[in-house]
Design an enzyme around this catalytic site. Structure first.
Site, PDB file in Angstrom:
ATOM      1  N   TYR A  73     -15.496   8.718 -19.974  1.00  0.00           N
ATOM      2  CA  TYR A  73     -14.040   8.744 -19.846  1.00  0.00           C
ATOM      3  C   TYR A  73     -13.618   9.782 -18.812  1.00  0.00           C
ATOM      4  O   TYR A  73     -12.735   9.532 -17.991  1.00  0.00           O
ATOM      5  CB  TYR A  73     -13.381   9.052 -21.199  1.00  0.00           C
ATOM      6  CG  TYR A  73     -11.881   8.849 -21.141  1.00  0.00           C
ATOM      7  CD1 TYR A  73     -11.327   7.605 -21.435  1.00  0.00           C
ATOM      8  CD2 TYR A  73     -11.029   9.883 -20.769  1.00  0.00           C
ATOM      9  CE1 TYR A  73      -9.962   7.397 -21.347  1.00  0.00           C
ATOM     10  CE2 TYR A  73      -9.660   9.691 -20.680  1.00  0.00           C
ATOM     11  CZ  TYR A  73      -9.127   8.451 -20.974  1.00  0.00           C
ATOM     12  OH  TYR A  73      -7.778   8.237 -20.884  1.00  0.00           O
ATOM     13  N   PHE A 125       5.238  -5.194   3.491  1.00  0.00           N
ATOM     14  CA  PHE A 125       4.372  -5.988   2.634  1.00  0.00           C
ATOM     15  C   PHE A 125       5.101  -6.090   1.291  1.00  0.00           C
ATOM     16  O   PHE A 125       5.797  -5.156   0.897  1.00  0.00           O
ATOM     17  CB  PHE A 125       2.984  -5.362   2.471  1.00  0.00           C
ATOM     18  CG  PHE A 125       2.081  -6.246   1.661  1.00  0.00           C
ATOM     19  CD1 PHE A 125       1.567  -7.412   2.215  1.00  0.00           C
ATOM     20  CD2 PHE A 125       1.807  -5.962   0.333  1.00  0.00           C
ATOM     21  CE1 PHE A 125       0.786  -8.270   1.453  1.00  0.00           C
ATOM     22  CE2 PHE A 125       1.030  -6.811  -0.431  1.00  0.00           C
ATOM     23  CZ  PHE A 125       0.507  -7.967   0.126  1.00  0.00           C
ATOM     24  N   THR A 126       4.921  -7.239   0.606  1.00  0.00           N
ATOM     25  CA  THR A 126       5.708  -7.523  -0.608  1.00  0.00           C
ATOM     26  C   THR A 126       5.707  -6.367  -1.616  1.00  0.00           C
ATOM     27  O   THR A 126       6.772  -5.866  -1.988  1.00  0.00           O
ATOM     28  CB  THR A 126       5.171  -8.790  -1.292  1.00  0.00           C
ATOM     29  OG1 THR A 126       3.756  -8.662  -1.414  1.00  0.00           O
ATOM     30  CG2 THR A 126       5.482 -10.036  -0.468  1.00  0.00           C
ATOM     31  N   ASP A 216      -0.724   2.661   5.061  1.00  0.00           N
ATOM     32  CA  ASP A 216      -1.243   1.573   4.234  1.00  0.00           C
ATOM     33  C   ASP A 216      -2.530   1.107   4.913  1.00  0.00           C
ATOM     34  O   ASP A 216      -2.507   0.339   5.880  1.00  0.00           O
ATOM     35  CB  ASP A 216      -0.215   0.437   4.144  1.00  0.00           C
ATOM     36  CG  ASP A 216      -0.726  -0.744   3.324  1.00  0.00           C
ATOM     37  OD1 ASP A 216      -1.930  -0.784   3.024  1.00  0.00           O
ATOM     38  OD2 ASP A 216       0.091  -1.632   2.992  1.00  0.00           O
ATOM     39  N   LYS A 259      -9.575  -5.581  -0.031  1.00  0.00           N
ATOM     40  CA  LYS A 259      -9.613  -6.201   1.288  1.00  0.00           C
ATOM     41  C   LYS A 259     -10.787  -5.615   2.082  1.00  0.00           C
ATOM     42  O   LYS A 259     -11.915  -5.973   1.826  1.00  0.00           O
ATOM     43  CB  LYS A 259      -8.280  -5.985   2.020  1.00  0.00           C
ATOM     44  CG  LYS A 259      -7.017  -6.042   1.139  1.00  0.00           C
ATOM     45  CD  LYS A 259      -6.651  -7.390   0.623  1.00  0.00           C
ATOM     46  CE  LYS A 259      -5.476  -7.441  -0.328  1.00  0.00           C
ATOM     47  NZ  LYS A 259      -4.261  -6.728  -0.059  1.00  0.00           N
ATOM     48  N   ARG A 383       3.236 -20.039   3.937  1.00  0.00           N
ATOM     49  CA  ARG A 383       4.032 -18.839   4.211  1.00  0.00           C
ATOM     50  C   ARG A 383       5.235 -19.322   5.026  1.00  0.00           C
ATOM     51  O   ARG A 383       5.223 -19.307   6.237  1.00  0.00           O
ATOM     52  CB  ARG A 383       3.224 -17.791   4.982  1.00  0.00           C
ATOM     53  CG  ARG A 383       2.449 -16.838   4.072  1.00  0.00           C
ATOM     54  CD  ARG A 383       3.368 -15.878   3.337  1.00  0.00           C
ATOM     55  NE  ARG A 383       2.673 -15.027   2.361  1.00  0.00           N
ATOM     56  CZ  ARG A 383       2.792 -15.135   1.034  1.00  0.00           C
ATOM     57  NH1 ARG A 383       3.521 -16.093   0.508  1.00  0.00           N
ATOM     58  NH2 ARG A 383       2.182 -14.306   0.229  1.00  0.00           N
ATOM     59  N   PHE A 450       7.033 -19.448  -4.841  1.00  0.00           N
ATOM     60  CA  PHE A 450       5.870 -20.077  -4.200  1.00  0.00           C
ATOM     61  C   PHE A 450       4.652 -20.157  -5.117  1.00  0.00           C
ATOM     62  O   PHE A 450       3.811 -21.035  -4.972  1.00  0.00           O
ATOM     63  CB  PHE A 450       5.501 -19.355  -2.893  1.00  0.00           C
ATOM     64  CG  PHE A 450       5.173 -17.889  -3.057  1.00  0.00           C
ATOM     65  CD1 PHE A 450       6.176 -16.934  -3.057  1.00  0.00           C
ATOM     66  CD2 PHE A 450       3.857 -17.470  -3.193  1.00  0.00           C
ATOM     67  CE1 PHE A 450       5.879 -15.591  -3.203  1.00  0.00           C
ATOM     68  CE2 PHE A 450       3.539 -16.133  -3.336  1.00  0.00           C
ATOM     69  CZ  PHE A 450       4.558 -15.188  -3.353  1.00  0.00           C
TER      70      PHE A 450
HETATM   71  C1  LIG Z   1      -2.920  -6.486  -0.701  1.00  0.00           C
HETATM   72  C2  LIG Z   1      -2.082  -5.518  -0.013  1.00  0.00           C
HETATM   73  C3  LIG Z   1      -1.397  -4.500  -0.716  1.00  0.00           C
HETATM   74  C4  LIG Z   1      -1.383  -4.416  -2.234  1.00  0.00           C
HETATM   75  O1  LIG Z   1      -2.645  -4.226  -2.764  1.00  0.00           O
HETATM   76  P1  LIG Z   1      -3.085  -4.832  -4.191  1.00  0.00           P
HETATM   77  O2  LIG Z   1      -4.474  -4.351  -4.338  1.00  0.00           O
HETATM   78  O3  LIG Z   1      -2.995  -6.340  -4.078  1.00  0.00           O
HETATM   79  O4  LIG Z   1      -2.180  -4.288  -5.224  1.00  0.00           O
HETATM   80  C5  LIG Z   1      -0.662  -3.589   0.030  1.00  0.00           C
HETATM   81  N1  LIG Z   1      -0.568  -3.675   1.362  1.00  0.00           N
HETATM   82  C6  LIG Z   1      -1.189  -4.647   2.064  1.00  0.00           C
HETATM   83  C7  LIG Z   1      -1.053  -4.688   3.539  1.00  0.00           C
HETATM   84  C8  LIG Z   1      -1.958  -5.609   1.404  1.00  0.00           C
HETATM   85  O5  LIG Z   1      -2.551  -6.586   2.103  1.00  0.00           O
END
Ligand SMILES: *Cc1c(COP(=O)(O)O)cnc(C)c1O
Length: 459
Positions: A73, A125-126, A216, A259, A383, A450
């Site tokens: 832990y 980004f969303t 990011d 990613k 998209r 979507f």
């Molecule tokens: C996927 C992504 C995120 C968010 O990451 P998650 O691991 O899906 O929460 C943030 N910024 C970019 C550019 C992304 O492609």
């Protein structure tokens, strides 16, 4: 440009059989899924290009790392390995693990953004934007105009417009801007990179006003590779060196390790400021878990620490981006309209040009993704107008300029022959495009439509 083949720097040791469906199978599946590729079951898909998130193939070393999971832990050994890997390859001093990228965004937004603040960024980004808004901030797009133009072949569409940024600082005041958010690469612009020259200029400008840069860094190695290939003065540097140089110009980083970093789950917040780190380390306990695991299993932190090292190797990244470029070139040669220049993580088909006879109200990109699936079992995603949703005030559809189908390539998963199948299928659909009439929406959910909307074919 390096003329050597981009051939993969690995060989295949284990395979995952996939189901080879027939066209009549797929007709049933896509109808049942309401012509929405998000509603297909993964076993109904032959080549899955829905996303590059969490879909990478891990190496034998990473799998060996999984066996070294220390699920204590507190104080897991794997956390210290991950911390060390982040320090070595990215250069940030302090690390807070999180379950995904959005959790790191949540924590840093809560700490730095006050209600009424403005957060400029190179497009949105969303999840990033949503967390900024939930903390009371307003996102402001300060990316260069070329990024919004599918026809522009500008090489660094991820660049920040320094005039837009400085105008915003002057208008709102530096004290209302907690940070500038810089994404490497810009996902929503089609996987487009920012140049080091631009980043350095942004650093100078933000230094002048005492504003931080939050990075990011979800696809930082892919961005670094594009700099090596296309920015003057960087062809002799390694991807790893360029990654370091990018990180050195920023103060804080949020990472979705699903990613670039070659694992299925995980993320982190990394930074150099000790005070903010202490606050983040405290908040992570509230939302994620103790600061030495933050929502990740020990074994996943180990796979991540190895994945980070592999992700910045030149041979790896050259094959990764090379495969995307290979698919893009095949489509360009066949006259298929795609977003240019080719980005780093996928190919974006321009559905407006692909299906000029289908009005946007009949969902051309959604229809195109369904047709590609029907043709070959290749899963892409829309998209365009479906993703853009409705205007909150008027309830009318938003009509985005870009109406795209995204073919996103997972890392180290598919072969060149798979890319040929994808290209041949898109070409086949293009040759028969006149027969495609579009779709009617028969079910529309309230949020992020979507994902769950359903359609029927216009015949
Ligand atoms: C996927 C992504 C995120 C968010 O990451 P998650 O691991 O899906 O929460 C943030 N910024 C970019 C550019 C992304 O492609």
């Amino acid at each position: 440009m390096n003329k050597k083949s981009w051939a993969e720097p690995y060989k295949i040791k284990m395979v995952e059989p996939v189901f080879m469906s027939t066209r009549s199978d797929r007709e049933r599946y896509i109808k049942k899924a309401g012509y929405n590729t998000f509603l297909l079951r993964s076993k109904e898909v032959y080549i899955d290009l829905l996303t590059d998130s969490g879909t990478s193939a891990m190496s034998d070393r990473q799998w060996a790392g999984i066996m070294l999971g220390d699920e204590a832990y507190a104080g897991s050994e794997n956390f210290y390995n991950m911390e060390e890997s982040i320090q070595r390859h990215y250069g940030y001093e302090y690390v807070v693990p999180t379950h995904q990228g959005r959790a790191a965004e949540h924590i840093i937004s809560q700490i730095l953004i006050k209600p009424g603040d403005f957060v400029p960024g190179n497009m949105y980004f969303t999840t990033t934007r949503l967390h900024q808004e939930l903390a009371g901030g307003t996102f402001v797009d300060v990316i260069v105009d070329e990024a919004h133009d599918a026809e522009s072949e500008f090489r660094f569409k991820g660049n920040i417009s320094l005039t837009k940024l400085e105008d915003l600082i002057r208008e709102k005041g530096a004290n209302r801007i907690p940070y500038v958010c810089i994404a490497t690469t810009v996902n929503m612009a089609g996987g487009q990179p920012i140049s080091l020259k631009n980043l350095r200029e942004v650093r100078e400008l933000t230094n002048k006003y005492g504003i931080r840069i939050v990075h990011d860094m979800t696809r930082v190695a892919e961005n670094a590779y594009m700099i090596q290939q296309h920015e003057e003065g960087y062809s002799g540097k390694s991807t790893a060196e360029i990654v370091k140089e990018i990180c050195d110009l920023t103060d804080i980083a949020t990472m979705s390790s699903k990613k670039d970093a070659l694992v299925s789950i995980g993320g982190f917040l990394a930074l150099n400021d000790q005070e903010i780190f202490e606050e983040a380390r405290n908040l992570v306990v509230v939302y994620e878990g103790l600061h030495t695991y933050g929502g990740m299993a020990g074994r996943d932190m180990e796979a991540l620490s190895i994945g980070i090292a592999e992700s910045v190797e030149d041979d790896h990244i050259r094959a990764r981006v090379g495969q995307v470029e290979y698919l893009g070139q095949r489509l360009i040669e066949a006259g298929i309209p795609i977003v240019l220049p080719i980005g780093t993580h996928g190919i974006f088909l321009d559905a407006r040009k692909f299906l000029p006879h289908v009005p946007q109200d009949s969902f051309p990109a959604q229809a195109l993704a369904a047709e590609i699936y029907l043709d070959s079992g290749v899963r892409a995603m829309e998209r365009g107008i479906v993703s853009a949703g409705r205007n909150k005030e008027t309830g009318e559809n938003n009509y985005p300029k870009l109406e795209l189908v995204r073919l996103t390539i997972p890392r180290r998963v598919y072969t060149q022959a798979h890319m040929d199948v994808v290209a041949e299928s898109v070409i086949n659909v293009y040759e028969n495009r006149e027969a495609i009439k579009g779709l009617n929406m028969i079910f529309e959910p309230k949020h992020l439509r979507f994902f769950q909307a359903q359609f029927e074919k216009i015949v």
